[in-house]
Design an enzyme around this catalytic site. Structure first.
Site: not given
Ligand code: AMP
Length: 215
Positions: A13, A87, A126, A161, A172
């Site tokens: 994404k 989400r 990654r 990360r 996740r």
């Molecule tokens: P991402 O970079 O999108 O994979 O997000 C990393 C982490 O941030 C996720 O595993 C969640 O802990 C938190 N996170 C990001 N976006 C959301 C969301 N829309 N709702 C809840 N937690 C989020």
């Protein structure tokens, strides 16, 4: 045009959103990036979310909806790409309302499909440039040996990360299937969903997304 890129962690994404920013001048709203920035800044909210994120669980709807609300009044003629938001169904409903308040609406939801084994392989390999967000992969796109990012040229900025490990990834993925995947049916019923194969070459995926946007 406002779109959501929907898909599990590692579906690509962020990579696709950055391409749309570069080629179409759209604005990427990644709640993951916003939360990581809050965490790095050491703010109160950052401290609250740090543990949750490290485990791979979802932070509260209230926090992420607040983050998106703050960004939606950005002057922006080309539209938003929602990356990693919504989400949950509550976040999806909130997004509809927030956009409506700005006189805007959602135009399309692109679901990027990738099988679980490929996700694990992608995520554990990654790394990212801390300067520009360019994504590397130990197997398919290794970091340049001179230590400089091939996109922005900054040296020594490669990062992994903290939540890109097998343990957090399990959580996740579980969160995705339990709380996020119902959005697929939700947007399908609203006749907004297009499914694309997220496993193809980056350029192929770019083409598939462009076809949705230019429809
Ligand atoms: P991402 O970079 O999108 O994979 O997000 C990393 C982490 O941030 C996720 O595993 C969640 O802990 C938190 N996170 C990001 N976006 C959301 C969301 N829309 N709702 C809840 N937690 C989020």
């Amino acid at each position: 045009m406002n779109i959501i890129l929907l898909g599990p962690p590692g579906a690509g994404k962020g990579t696709q959103a950055r391409h749309l920013v570069e080629t179409r001048g759209m604005v990427q709203l990644s709640t993951g990036d916003m939360l990581r920035a809050a965490k790095d800044s050491g703010s109160e909210m950052g401290k609250v979310v740090a543990d949750v994120m490290a485990r791979g669980a979802l932070v509260t709807d209230e926090i992420v909806i607040g983050l998106i609300r703050e960004q939606l009044n950005t002057v922006n003629a080309k539209g938003f790409i929602f990356d990693g938001f919504p989400r949950t169904l509550a976040q999806a409903d909130a997004l509809t309302e927030l956009l409506k308040n700005e006189g805007e609406s959602l135009d399309a939801v692109v679901e990027m499909e990738v099988d679980d084994e490929a996700l694990v392989a992608r995520i554990t390999a990654r790394s990212t440039c801390g300067g520009c967000g360019e994504v590397y992969n130990d197997n398919t796109k290794p970091e340049p040996v001179d230590g400089k990012c091939s996109n922005c040229g900054e040296a020594g900025k490669f990062q992994r990360r903290a939540d890109d490990n097998e343990e957090s990834l399990k959580t996740r993925l579980m969160e995705y299937y339990k709380k996020t995947s119902p959005l697929i049916g939700y947007y399908y019923a609203k006749e907004m969903l297009t499914r694309i194969d997220g496993l193809g070459a980056i350029e192929k995926v770019q083409g598939d997304i462009a076809a949705v946007l230019d429809k």
